[in-house]
Each structure stands twice: as structure tokens, then as C-alpha cells.
Design a protein around this motif. Structure first.
Motif, mmCIF file in Angstrom:
data_model
loop_
_atom_site.group_PDB
_atom_site.id
_atom_site.type_symbol
_atom_site.label_atom_id
_atom_site.label_comp_id
_atom_site.label_asym_id
_atom_site.label_seq_id
_atom_site.Cartn_x
_atom_site.Cartn_y
_atom_site.Cartn_z
ATOM 1 N N GLY A 174 0.818 -1.201 0.000
ATOM 2 C CA GLY A 174 0.000 0.000 0.000
ATOM 3 C C GLY A 174 0.855 1.257 0.000
ATOM 4 N N ALA A 175 0.192 2.418 0.162
ATOM 5 C CA ALA A 175 0.903 3.695 0.134
ATOM 6 C C ALA A 175 0.037 4.786 0.734
ATOM 7 N N VAL A 176 0.692 5.852 1.197
ATOM 8 C CA VAL A 176 -0.047 7.015 1.697
ATOM 9 C C VAL A 176 -0.433 7.952 0.562
ATOM 10 N N HIS A 177 0.212 7.798 -0.594
ATOM 11 C CA HIS A 177 -0.148 8.533 -1.801
ATOM 12 C C HIS A 177 0.577 7.895 -2.978
ATOM 13 N N ALA A 178 0.130 8.211 -4.174
ATOM 14 C CA ALA A 178 0.756 7.670 -5.373
ATOM 15 C C ALA A 178 2.011 8.464 -5.726
ATOM 16 N N LEU A 179 3.006 7.794 -6.286
ATOM 17 C CA LEU A 179 4.225 8.431 -6.756
ATOM 18 C C LEU A 179 4.097 8.799 -8.239
ATOM 19 N N PRO A 180 4.958 9.698 -8.732
ATOM 20 C CA PRO A 180 4.828 10.163 -10.117
ATOM 21 C C PRO A 180 4.812 9.045 -11.163
ATOM 22 N N LYS A 308 -1.470 -2.993 17.056
ATOM 23 C CA LYS A 308 -0.323 -3.516 16.335
ATOM 24 C C LYS A 308 -0.591 -3.467 14.844
ATOM 25 N N ALA A 309 0.486 -3.556 14.059
ATOM 26 C CA ALA A 309 0.362 -3.496 12.603
ATOM 27 C C ALA A 309 1.484 -4.300 11.962
ATOM 28 N N LEU A 310 1.176 -4.837 10.803
ATOM 29 C CA LEU A 310 2.145 -5.523 9.965
ATOM 30 C C LEU A 310 2.126 -4.840 8.605
ATOM 31 N N VAL A 311 3.279 -4.366 8.162
ATOM 32 C CA VAL A 311 3.398 -3.687 6.876
ATOM 33 C C VAL A 311 4.354 -4.495 6.004
ATOM 34 N N ILE A 312 3.887 -4.895 4.823
ATOM 35 C CA ILE A 312 4.690 -5.744 3.939
ATOM 36 C C ILE A 312 4.842 -5.074 2.579
ATOM 37 N N GLY A 313 6.068 -5.076 2.082
ATOM 38 C CA GLY A 313 6.352 -4.598 0.743
ATOM 39 C C GLY A 313 7.253 -5.571 0.014
ATOM 40 N N GLN A 324 7.568 3.098 -0.046
ATOM 41 C CA GLN A 324 6.252 3.565 0.380
ATOM 42 C C GLN A 324 5.736 2.749 1.564
ATOM 43 N N GLN A 325 5.996 1.455 1.579
ATOM 44 C CA GLN A 325 5.604 0.650 2.731
ATOM 45 C C GLN A 325 6.486 0.961 3.946
ATOM 46 N N ARG A 326 7.757 1.238 3.697
ATOM 47 C CA ARG A 326 8.639 1.618 4.806
ATOM 48 C C ARG A 326 8.141 2.918 5.447
ATOM 49 N N LYS A 327 7.665 3.840 4.626
ATOM 50 C CA LYS A 327 7.138 5.098 5.159
ATOM 51 C C LYS A 327 5.917 4.847 6.042
ATOM 52 N N ILE A 328 5.049 3.931 5.621
ATOM 53 C CA ILE A 328 3.878 3.592 6.436
ATOM 54 C C ILE A 328 4.325 3.032 7.783
ATOM 55 N N ALA A 329 5.258 2.088 7.752
ATOM 56 C CA ALA A 329 5.725 1.462 8.989
ATOM 57 C C ALA A 329 6.376 2.475 9.917
ATOM 58 N N GLU A 330 7.192 3.349 9.367
ATOM 59 C CA GLU A 330 7.856 4.353 10.194
ATOM 60 C C GLU A 330 6.842 5.321 10.795
ATOM 61 N N LEU A 342 8.140 -5.755 6.934
ATOM 62 C CA LEU A 342 8.816 -6.824 6.208
ATOM 63 C C LEU A 342 9.075 -6.407 4.769
ATOM 64 N N SER A 343 10.317 -6.578 4.346
ATOM 65 C CA SER A 343 10.727 -6.357 2.964
ATOM 66 C C SER A 343 10.970 -7.719 2.326
ATOM 67 N N LEU A 344 10.102 -8.101 1.408
ATOM 68 C CA LEU A 344 10.191 -9.433 0.806
ATOM 69 C C LEU A 344 10.922 -9.388 -0.533
#
Length: 372
Positions: A174-180, A308-313, A324-330, A342-344
Motif C-alpha cells: 500500500g501507500a499514503v499517496h501515489a508516486l509520479p 499492532k500493525a504488519l506492513v509488507i512490501g 512507500q511501505q517503509r514510510k507507512i511502517a515508520e 517486512l521487505s520481501l
């Protein structure tokens, strides 16, 4: 205009005058959903799934519809989202053509499909409609909301706008917004549909349908859903055999990768409405969690009330890149939530969560298996 509704779909009527974020309101609108697993006596085992752009509510097979669902590998008895333990609700997004009210639905004021008279759609509208559905089903608290792709955006909007609705969250690609880059690709997809003469300002029918535009749009999408790494290993420079060539025109299909894109694009023609595609892809580009919450995305994430939350990219995802997933987790880590990121390494790119069960299944299962 056509809707594509699975046979076991259920419906919740939205309230009359359902207000849309960017103006307008819906009357006689509905949200399509399906449920999986049983509700426990405490009514505290409920999971909500919010989907990407094109899926319907039929996430997995069940007694009322034994056909495989779009997330069959992940959802069901003994699977990572274990329906022996969880009561799962999957909703079809507002604006879709899979049962929820959208541009292909009938406008009660005219008796004709909405087409481009459907109000401008936002991710926040999708989130609000999903939250209303949960409450209309009699639930005030979810154990978890799971969002994939566009559903990851919708889940964040839902958590921000309905802060007491869910205890935990799984955000996948997922993402908090779309990238260019993503905006550019979706812009080209929409342009391919709109420049097709058969689109006719949204007034097409079965006989006059923007076939070429939809084929091109889907092929562009398929290129971004997977990764160059997968294209290389899967197809290389293999060429189509003569009996699989669909035309003999100069510059026609020649390579296996072209055949793959063409096959899946033709399948999509008969499964999705062009106007719904325009509305949903546009709302993804418009979404910004920070703007939606009147601040920055980091501020919005830090205010979400989760246990709690799990964020996967996925490292090979070019449509929703890993940062974008790292930004959500942070951002979530700045709240009081226990956050795991998690970075897969899956080679399947953005679509990995649909197919790479060996990598995605275990962390989802582990997150949901802990006693709460």
C-alpha cells in the motif's frame, strides 16, 4: 455498460444521500460483500479485507460459491487468514462494477447507467462506505483490517476517519499517496481508454465498446504488476510458435511476453467496466493521506489508534515501491502501535501478494495467530 457480480454476493444499502468527498451524493446505492468463517460468541474475531482496483468480494471459495476466489491461496480453513478462527468480511469497492454502486450501475433518477454522471470518486468514499457496511452488519470493532494495493490506501483512510473501528492492521503493498511513476502509468491507461472512439465520452455499449483502449490499458497495467526480473526468467526472448500467432500483420505479436500480455488483456475485457476503471484509477492518483487528514502523512499515521500493525512490501514492486511501505511502517511506529515491517524478495513484483504464498503466507499467519 455491464456489472460483473459473483453469484454469492450480498449487499448492504448505503444511507440515502451518501455524501461524496469531492461533491455530490448517492441515492439508492449499495455495497457488495461476502463473508467467510463463523462469528464467535464474543463477536471479536472479525477481519475486514479491502481490495485492490479490480477484485470483487469473492476472495475465496465457500459453500455458497465453490469457485476459487481472487485470494484463494491466502483465505480459508487452515490458511494464513484462517476461517476456522476468523470471521472475514470482504467488500467490493464503491465505484467498482462488481456489485457495489459505480458508473455501470443504474442511476435511480434516470433509469439509465450513471456513466460519467457518477460523482467524482475518492479513496475516502471507498473507506467510508466500507466502514458503514461493517457497522450495518452490526459490528463496532474489528480485530483487523487488511488492505492490499488500493485497499492499502483505503485501509489507511478508514483507520484515520474511523479511529475506533479496528484494533490492528495489515498493510500489503500500500501507500499514503501515489508516486509520479504510478500516476504517469495510470494516466496513460486512462488516455488509452478515452482516445478510443468507441468510448464515446463514456456512452458505449456491448456493440460499440472501447475494446482497443481497454486492451492497451490492461497491458500497461500488467507490465507494472510484475517485475522485469520475472519477465526475464519467465519469457526471456522466446518467440510465439506459428500456431499461436493471433495475426499475420507486420509488427504483430511475435514474442511470448507479448502473447502473455495479450491473453490477460483479452480476459480482462469481459471482467471489468471501462468507466469504473477510469474512476477507480483516478481516485488512486488523487489520494493523499496527509491532505485527507489536514496535515502530513507522517502526522496522520502517528495519530492512528492501533494496537499492532504488519506492513509488507516487495523489493521488486515498481508500482508501489518498497519505500512507500517503509514510510507507512515508520509513521505508524510513531504511534503507540507495535509495528512490524517486512521487505520481501519475491520476483513477482506488485502482484506477489496474490501468487507468492510461500513468502506472504507465513508472516500473515503469524501476525494473526497471536492471542489477543
Amino acid at each position: 455498460m455491464r456489472e460483473f457480480i459473483p453469484p454469492a454476493t450480498r449487499f448492504i444499502d448505503l444511507p440515502a444521500g451518501f455524501a461524496m468527498k469531492r461533491g455530490g451524493a448517492l441515492y439508492g446505492a449499495r455495497i457488495a460483500y461476502e463473508t467467510f468463517g463463523r462469528l464467535n460468541a464474543a463477536r471479536d474475531n472479525i477481519i475486514l479485507i479491502l481490495t485492490g482496483l479490480s477484485p470483487d468480494a469473492h476472495a475465496a471459495s465457500h459453500a455458497d460459491d465453490p469457485t476459487p476466489g481472487w485470494w484463494e491461496v491466502m483465505l480459508g480453513p487452515g490458511k494464513p487468514i484462517d476461517t476456522d478462527r476468523w470471521h472475514v468480511i470482504c467488500v467490493n469497492s464503491l465505484g467498482s462494477c462488481k456489485g457495489s454502486t459505480g458508473p455501470a450501475s443504474i442511476d435511480p433518477d434516470t433509469g439509465e447507467p450513471y456513466r460519467l454522471e457518477f460523482p467524482e470518486l475518492s479513496v475516502e468514499d471507498i473507506a467510508d462506505a466500507a466502514a458503514f457496511t461493517v457497522r450495518a452488519l452490526g459490528f463496532e470493532r474489528l480485530a483487523c483490517v487488511i488492505g492490499t494495493s488500493l485497499g492499502g490506501m483505503s485501509a489507511l483512510a478508514l483507520l484515520a476517519r474511523h479511529p475506533d473501528l479496528a484494533r490492528s492492521h495489515i498493510n500489503i503493498s500500500g501507500a499514503v499517496h501515489a508516486l509520479p511513476f504510478s500516476i504517469a502509468v495510470r494516466s496513460l491507461q486512462r488516455e488509452a481508454i478515452r482516445v478510443d472512439p468507441q468510448w464515446n465520452q463514456g456512452r458505449y455499449d456491448a456493440e460499440n465498446y472501447p475494446r482497443r483502449g481497454m486492451l492497451t490499458a490492461r497491458k500497461l497495467g500488467m507490465m507494472t504488476y510484475r517485475s522485469a526480473q520475472e519477465w526475464d526468467s519467465r519469457f526471456g526472448r522466446a518467440r510465439l510458435s506459428p500456431d499461436r500467432r493471433t495475426d499475420e500483420e507486420q509488427f504483430g505479436l511475435e514474442f511470448e511476453v507479448e502473447g502473455y500480455l495479450d491473453f490477460h488483456a483479452h480476459r480482462f475485457l469481459h471482467r471489468f467496466d471501462p468507466n469504473s476503471y477510469l474512476y477507480l484509477s483516478h481516485c488512486m492518483d488523487q489520494f493523499d493521506l496527509g491532505d485527507s487528514c489536514g496535515g502530513t502523512a507522517d502526522e496522520a499515521l502517528s495519530r492512528l489508534r492501533l494496537e499492532k500493525a504488519l506492513v509488507i512490501g516487495v523489493q521488486t514492486d515498481i508500482l508501489f515501491p518498497l519505500r512507500q511501505q517503509r514510510k507507512i511502517a515508520e509513521g505508524l511506529s510513531a504511534s503507540d502501535a507495535d509495528v512490524q515491517f517486512l521487505s520481501l524478495e519475491s520476483p513477482e513484483g506488485h502482484d506477489a501478494f496474490l501468487v507468492d504464498i510461500n513468502r506472504f503466507g507465513p508472516p500473515v499467519a503469524k501476525f494473526l495467530s497471536v492471542d489477543w
